[in-house]
Design a protein around this motif. Structure first.
Motif, short mmCIF file in Angstrom:
data_model
loop_
_atom_site.label_atom_id
_atom_site.label_comp_id
_atom_site.label_asym_id
_atom_site.label_seq_id
_atom_site.Cartn_x
_atom_site.Cartn_y
_atom_site.Cartn_z
N VAL A 24 0.82 -1.22 0.00
CA VAL A 24 0.00 0.00 0.00
C VAL A 24 0.85 1.27 0.00
O VAL A 24 0.36 2.33 -0.40
CB VAL A 24 -1.02 0.04 1.18
N ASN A 25 2.10 1.18 0.41
CA ASN A 25 2.95 2.37 0.42
C ASN A 25 3.62 2.66 -0.91
O ASN A 25 4.15 3.76 -1.10
CB ASN A 25 4.02 2.26 1.51
N THR A 26 3.62 1.68 -1.82
CA THR A 26 4.39 1.90 -3.05
C THR A 26 3.56 1.82 -4.33
O THR A 26 4.03 2.23 -5.38
CB THR A 26 5.54 0.86 -3.17
N LEU A 27 2.35 1.28 -4.25
CA LEU A 27 1.60 1.01 -5.48
C LEU A 27 0.30 1.80 -5.57
O LEU A 27 -0.12 2.43 -4.59
CB LEU A 27 1.35 -0.50 -5.61
N THR A 74 10.61 -0.88 -12.53
CA THR A 74 10.05 -1.91 -11.64
C THR A 74 10.75 -1.88 -10.28
O THR A 74 11.93 -1.57 -10.19
CB THR A 74 10.27 -3.29 -12.29
N ILE A 75 9.98 -2.18 -9.21
CA ILE A 75 10.65 -2.33 -7.91
C ILE A 75 10.60 -3.79 -7.46
O ILE A 75 9.65 -4.52 -7.77
CB ILE A 75 10.05 -1.41 -6.80
N LEU A 76 11.63 -4.19 -6.75
CA LEU A 76 11.74 -5.57 -6.25
C LEU A 76 11.36 -5.58 -4.77
O LEU A 76 12.01 -4.95 -3.94
CB LEU A 76 13.19 -6.07 -6.43
N MET A 77 10.26 -6.29 -4.45
CA MET A 77 9.78 -6.34 -3.07
C MET A 77 10.01 -7.73 -2.50
O MET A 77 9.49 -8.72 -3.03
CB MET A 77 8.30 -5.96 -3.03
N VAL A 78 10.77 -7.79 -1.41
CA VAL A 78 11.18 -9.09 -0.88
C VAL A 78 10.65 -9.32 0.52
O VAL A 78 10.88 -8.52 1.43
CB VAL A 78 12.73 -9.22 -0.89
N ASP A 79 9.90 -10.42 0.69
CA ASP A 79 9.49 -10.87 2.00
C ASP A 79 10.67 -11.62 2.61
O ASP A 79 11.00 -12.73 2.17
CB ASP A 79 8.26 -11.78 1.84
N GLY A 80 11.29 -10.99 3.59
CA GLY A 80 12.44 -11.61 4.25
C GLY A 80 12.08 -12.12 5.64
O GLY A 80 12.95 -12.24 6.50
N LYS A 84 14.60 4.33 -4.67
CA LYS A 84 13.68 4.15 -5.80
C LYS A 84 12.25 3.89 -5.29
O LYS A 84 11.28 4.47 -5.79
CB LYS A 84 14.17 2.96 -6.63
N ALA A 85 12.13 3.05 -4.27
CA ALA A 85 10.80 2.77 -3.71
C ALA A 85 10.25 4.00 -3.00
O ALA A 85 9.03 4.25 -3.01
CB ALA A 85 10.89 1.59 -2.75
N GLN A 86 11.12 4.78 -2.39
CA GLN A 86 10.67 6.02 -1.72
C GLN A 86 10.06 6.99 -2.74
O GLN A 86 9.08 7.67 -2.45
CB GLN A 86 11.83 6.69 -0.99
N GLU A 87 10.64 7.02 -3.93
CA GLU A 87 10.08 7.87 -4.99
C GLU A 87 8.69 7.39 -5.37
O GLU A 87 7.77 8.18 -5.52
CB GLU A 87 11.01 7.86 -6.23
N LYS A 88 8.55 6.07 -5.51
CA LYS A 88 7.24 5.48 -5.83
C LYS A 88 6.24 5.83 -4.72
O LYS A 88 5.08 6.09 -4.98
CB LYS A 88 7.35 3.94 -5.89
N ALA A 89 6.73 5.77 -3.48
CA ALA A 89 5.85 5.99 -2.32
C ALA A 89 5.22 7.38 -2.37
O ALA A 89 4.09 7.57 -1.93
CB ALA A 89 6.62 5.77 -1.02
N LYS A 90 5.96 8.33 -2.91
CA LYS A 90 5.44 9.70 -2.99
C LYS A 90 4.19 9.77 -3.86
O LYS A 90 3.35 10.64 -3.67
CB LYS A 90 6.51 10.65 -3.56
N ARG A 91 4.11 8.88 -4.85
CA ARG A 91 2.98 8.94 -5.78
C ARG A 91 1.98 7.79 -5.59
O ARG A 91 1.03 7.64 -6.34
CB ARG A 91 3.51 8.93 -7.22
N ALA A 92 2.22 6.96 -4.57
CA ALA A 92 1.36 5.78 -4.37
C ALA A 92 -0.02 6.19 -3.89
O ALA A 92 -0.15 7.06 -3.03
CB ALA A 92 2.02 4.85 -3.35
N LYS A 93 -1.06 5.59 -4.46
CA LYS A 93 -2.42 6.08 -4.21
C LYS A 93 -3.33 5.07 -3.53
O LYS A 93 -4.54 5.30 -3.45
CB LYS A 93 -3.04 6.55 -5.53
N LEU A 94 -2.81 3.96 -3.08
CA LEU A 94 -3.70 3.02 -2.36
C LEU A 94 -4.05 3.61 -0.98
O LEU A 94 -3.22 4.27 -0.35
CB LEU A 94 -3.03 1.65 -2.20
N SER A 95 -5.28 3.36 -0.55
CA SER A 95 -5.71 3.88 0.75
C SER A 95 -4.94 3.19 1.87
O SER A 95 -4.67 2.00 1.82
CB SER A 95 -7.21 3.60 0.95
#
Lengths: 382, 382
Positions: free
Chosen positions: A74-77, A161-167, A208-219
């Protein structure tokens, strides 16, 4: 304490909690805005960066690891975004379910359980479509597989594209340096390699993900990292801190990082190698084509009643995990995370192998339990 | 332990954790799918119904109370729904922010800090508009106000609207029987009247709210109570249980419900009445027009440096809260929740009043500290 009178919790989570951490959990409460606690939080945040291998902020959510997975999404997409999800087991399913809950165009890259996601396949997929994100586990703990995250990072580097990893079952147990491997979002939880009870999760975003987060629009509200960031600057979390667990995390990070993260990872690796080696000699095959050192999943011969073996072990106060969903009854999963000493590994392997021989002698004809254990002991001492 | 050598945490949360609960937190980990833990969870769920005064299921989220507030919204409402939010302090703001984050048409019913929401006003508002939900605190802990929830329930009864109550600083401290008062959604958190660390929240939905939940269309995953319900039927939570905190909750509920909830509420009320009485005699006025028995907010005379008083108390290991946001420096808030004994109340009031006299003698001319304390002692013994 005598190893035989102990309770052995060696599932891939929750894990045995280190006694020093248990003592921390029993400390009297302090206010989350007190100087004492603010100092603890500051220490924790700085050590989390070391654990994640990142210069970026690592945020703490008061939630289980799944909460941080949702936070990652929700923070990036944004609604309608097209994402590729590696589904190689139960936790890949979870990524997909989260994305679908938020109406993302979710492509499931289904991989047979036990196999890993091959980077040459990913390369092909990335050429065909311009995904907003690729979501994967590092270790898929339902199968014990470790995906080649470093290679994924190289493939995705430089693209949109961003790479999201469940660690969740790998940070603190296997090598996963966020910045070096160019992981864009990395999440983990408290109840695995950090030797804590469940209740805390952590997340960090690359530039890169922080940049996406600025424009992410999910509630979002509870997971909103913008609020979190503003509060961390004032030395506090946005919501009431789980004071006890965060103090426990401080103790845990001291234990994990005491001799350096690499030395800690070598210790986990020894337990994993010892288990796999002993299994091979005894006639048990690892299920994972590319096993994670955080847990070992052994395939049981068809004749062995998996669930019955687990129940018999529980009567002896040994807790291992079975297979999940389609692998129910067919796997034994042994965790190498948490407060486990070498004696525990040997003791548990001995009891497991003895029980397998007892329940299904025909499956292990000619296999030598003593040789198997000797090999494990050698690994652990190396 | 001598009362003078103790640390006194008497903020409106987090609160002092009962020593029996601290011991529970330090117990070795068990698996969340073990029989032992499943039994604990079953006990906890049944006692939570007693605490909430409901026959409906009470769900546990691994989150702070704010998480359960978000859960309340996303499980019952749909995009564009019109809602009325009682905003009488910082936590009313939180309800509004959550609703706005999910693009609900959010009407803020702004009430001056210290005042309570009057039911005759609500009656008027309900005649003008057909709100999908009315959201309020029971106790707004930034001001110490208790809203007339029973009257709200009567007004909303029989309509399409649902009444959502944040009981974070009131469940277990003031009377708030969910079914009897027709509250549709009630939420609370672990770190207030339940004497636990932060990290757990609870939520229950009336039959009417459950019907709404079937048609609710806001995106959710971690808070999805449908998943949670399916898992509870199998004796587990959807996500990894916070084993330590849930075992602690079991101990806490035993303590709170030992002599019955009513007897427990009477005990909290005595601390509140004693504090208010002593304050009156000493010359301190309660800020709340309708004070909650869970905490008392005293208005400080203009000359008294509120933040300085708090800092001086901290040096004596007494932790009280100040005003928040616009009331910063102007209030002293004293919590009556958590592990507080009568001796603690007396000791803290004595130290507070002495310090106020010391910092600003001109504000308390003719006020009698000894008489004030004697009145508090009388209340506590009654």
């Amino acid at each position: 304490m005598n190893v035989e009178s102990k309770t052995h919790l060696m599932t891939p989570g929750p894990v045995a909690v280190h006694p020093e951490i248990l003592r921390t959990l029993a400390m009297p409460m302090v206010h989350h805005l007190s100087k004492d606690f603010q100092k603890t939080l500051e220490n924790v945040l700085s050590k989390l960066q070391e654990l994640f291998g990142t210069k970026e902020t690592v945020f703490i959510h008061m939630s289980t690891g799944s909460g941080a997975m949702e936070s990652a999404v929700v923070n990036t997409l944004s609604p309608g975004d097209e994402v590729l999800v590696v589904v190689s087991g139960k936790f890949g399913e979870r990524w997909a379910e989260i994305c679908e809950s938020y109406n993302l165009k979710t492509e499931r890259w289904n991989i047979p359980w036990g196999e890993f996601a091959r980077s040459e396949e990913l390369e092909k997929k990335l050429k065909l479509k311009n995904y907003k994100a690729v979501l994967t586990q590092a270790c898929e703990s339902s199968t014990g597989v470790l995906h080649p995250i470093e290679e994924f990072g190289k493939l995705i580097r430089g693209s949109e594209t961003i790479l999201m990893v469940d660690g969740i079952s790998s940070v603190g147990a296997v090598k996963l340096p966020m910045d070096e491997w160019e992981i864009d979002v990395l999440v983990t939880g408290s109840q695995k390699a950090l030797m804590l009870p469940a209740g805390l999760s952590m997340i960090s975003l690359s530039k890169k993900a922080q940049e996406k987060a600025k424009r992410a629009k999910l509630s979002k509200y509870y997971w909103n990292l913008k609020f979190e960031e503003a509060h961390l600057k004032k030395g506090r979390t946005h919501f009431s801190s789980s004071v006890s667990l965060i103090r426990g995390l401080d103790t845990a990070l001291n234990l994990v990082l005491k001799s350096g993260l690499d030395a800690h990872l070598v210790n986990v690796a020894k337990k994993s190698t010892a288990t796999i080696k002993a299994g091979e000699i005894f006639g048990l095959k690892a299920f994972a084509k590319r096993p994670s050192q955080s847990l070992t999943a052994f395939v049981l011969p068809d004749e062995v009643p998996g669930e019955e073996v687990l129940k018999s072990l529980e009567k002896k106060n040994i807790f291992l995990a079975g297979g999940q969903e389609k692998m129910l009854g067919k796997l034994i999963r042994i965790g190498h995370m948490g407060f486990i000493e070498n004696d525990d590994v040997i003791y548990v392997l001995k009891r497991l192998f003895s029980l397998l021989l007892e329940k299904s002698p025909q499956s292990f004809v000619g296999k030598n339990l003593d040789l198997a254990i000797a090999a494990a002991e050698k690994c652990l001492k190396s």
